[in-house]
Enzyme design. Structure first.
Site, PDB file in Angstrom:
ATOM      1  N   LEU A   1       0.820  -1.206   0.000  1.00 33.26           N
ATOM      2  CA  LEU A   1       0.000   0.000   0.000  1.00 33.26           C
ATOM      3  C   LEU A   1       0.856   1.259   0.000  1.00 33.26           C
ATOM      4  O   LEU A   1       0.501   2.264  -0.622  1.00 33.26           O
ATOM      5  CB  LEU A   1      -0.941  -0.008   1.212  1.00 33.26           C
ATOM      6  N   CYS A   2       2.014   1.196   0.680  1.00 30.46           N
ATOM      7  CA  CYS A   2       2.865   2.383   0.741  1.00 30.46           C
ATOM      8  C   CYS A   2       3.342   2.796  -0.650  1.00 30.46           C
ATOM      9  O   CYS A   2       3.480   3.982  -0.946  1.00 30.46           O
ATOM     10  CB  CYS A   2       4.060   2.125   1.658  1.00 30.46           C
ATOM     11  N   THR A   3       3.578   1.820  -1.503  1.00 25.12           N
ATOM     12  CA  THR A   3       4.041   2.117  -2.853  1.00 25.12           C
ATOM     13  C   THR A   3       2.927   2.703  -3.703  1.00 25.12           C
ATOM     14  O   THR A   3       3.102   3.723  -4.367  1.00 25.12           O
ATOM     15  CB  THR A   3       4.598   0.849  -3.522  1.00 25.12           C
TER      16      THR A   3
END
EC number: 6.2.1.64
Length: 430
Positions: free
Chosen positions: A210-212
């Site tokens: 999700l961070c990407t």
């Protein structure tokens, strides 16, 4: 020199038991003594990635006695990282992952120097990577793995007899996780199987952290996944019903917004087929898998730095779906690998097949994104905002037969952002 500080000596007592004593698992040239621990502390090591796997790696390496560590990561911290990337706090949201992780480890482990690089791995050149004794990858991207793999192969020099100079080899330890599964491997560039030798192990990526996808999207899949997991829950379209990947109206809604996001980040490739495929599958990150794989990678680094035991040969699988299970297999080096073995790849194509079919085959086989193809005399396909003059000819060539574009035995140079070096294909019209 090895510290004589009583507190420091006590801290590393467990590690010294491994480095100062004989062992049945040692490499043949291992000699017990304090010099091994000194070598460990003087080893320069690079960690690529400061996410779920990278946080575990930095912690493990620092607590194993490594004193000179550098970490490189282009991402910034998102609130979704906080449940498993334990070096970060809520106040760190929006800051550089590499810088925050480096500062945290330095504060907690006295004497450990951690240098952060908030940039892409491609922003660093050969001189940067050449200074390290070991490089560990905690990446979530196949193209990034392939790039650093190619870089380390390029750093290997040849001796007068044409054989690789062992003194110029920088071992690469690669770790990867997906849900309840993971792997770790040790690669000696140009001596053992490299990433490209075993490229078939990596299916097209459809699961993304999700961070990407939220902060630094780089692929069309990132844009689609962001709409699915962030925008849909926030906007609650169609009266708040759940997203149905089999509903064409829902798919169209996601496609429209993913296309807008892709345009914002100058990303190409968002279409209905890809959107439907991404919507139907996502596997969350599992903290325990990261912990196991990071521990394995750190252990291999410890063995390489001290010679206390032989490294794995050379690929470790881990799964914890139905209990915990591990196995180690020896991947064979591909003598025809274009990255670590050099040479040109004979490539058979039908004379009546089109350039478009060749591009599709190459993209599937080598995991390419936006390839450019050229012969020694002309560009066959090049779609780039930097060279708009080739766009019209490239589009026309897509539907042209190969026999009208190249002759039998002619070489085609294939370049792509997923490759650290261009591929050379020797076309065989059959």
């Amino acid at each position: 020199m090895v510290s004589v500080d009583p507190l420091a000596t006590e801290r590393w007592r467990s590690i010294r038991r491994l480095t100062d004593r004989d062992s049945a698992y040692k490499v043949p040239w291992f000699v017990p003594g304090p010099e091994n621990f000194e070598a460990l502390q003087n080893t320069k090591i690079l960690v690529i990635g400061a996410g779920g796997l990278g946080c575990e790696l930095l912690k493990n390496l620092a607590l194993s006695g490594f004193r000179t560590i550098e970490v490189i990561d282009m991402d910034t911290i998102d609130v979704s990282n906080l449940n498993r990337q334990f070096l970060f706090r809520e106040s760190d949201v929006g800051k550089s992952k590499a810088e925050v992780a480096a500062a945290f480890v330095q504060q907690r482990v006295v004497g450990c120097q951690v240098t952060a690089h908030n940039c892409r791995i491609e922003d660093k050149g050969q001189e940067f990577y050449r200074k390290f004794s070991i490089i560990i990858c905690g990446l979530d991207s196949i193209p990034a793995r392939r790039w650093i793999n190619g870089m380390l192969c390029d750093l290997v020099l040849e001796m007068a007899d044409g054989k690789p100079d062992e003194n110029t080899i920088i071992p690469m330890i690669d770790g990867g996780t997906e849900g309840f599964k993971g792997n770790a491997r040790v690669i000696y560039p140009k001596f053992t199987a490299c990433i490209d030798c075993t490229l078939d192990l990596y299916p097209p990526q459809v699961n993304f952290p999700l961070c990407t996808i939220a902060h630094t999207p780089r692929l069309p899949e990132h844009c689609i996944e962001y709409i699915k997991v962030v925008v849909w829950p926030e906007e609650k379209p169609f009266e708040g019903v759940s997203l149905d990947a089999d509903d064409p109206i829902h798919v169209e809604w996601v496609l429209e917004r993913a296309s807008l996001r892709a345009e914002k980040y100058n990303i190409r490739g968002v279409d209905r087929r890809l959107t439907s495929g991404v919507l139907k599958r996502i596997i969350p990150a599992v903290a325990s898998t990261n912990a196991v794989i990071a521990a394995s990678c750190a252990l291999e680094a410890l063995k390489l730095a001290t010679n206390i035991a032989k490294p794995i040969d050379n690929y470790l699988n881990f799964t914890q779906i139905h209990g915990a299970y591990t196995s180690v297999v020896s991947m064979m080096k591909d003598d025809n690998c274009l990255t670590c073995s050099g040479g040109r790849l004979p490539f058979e194509v039908s004379p009546s097949s089109t350039l478009e079919s060749l591009i599709i085959r190459l993209s599937e086989r080598f995991h390419l994104k936006h390839p450019t193809l050229a012969t020694s005399t002309r560009k066959l396909y090049c779609i780039s905002s930097f060279m708009p003059q080739f766009e019209q000819e490239s589009k026309e060539n897509l539907h042209t037969s190969m026999k009208d574009l190249v002759s039998d035995g002619e070489e085609i140079l294939v370049s792509d952002e997923a490759l650290s070096r261009a591929l050379t294909l020797r076309i065989q019209l059959i």
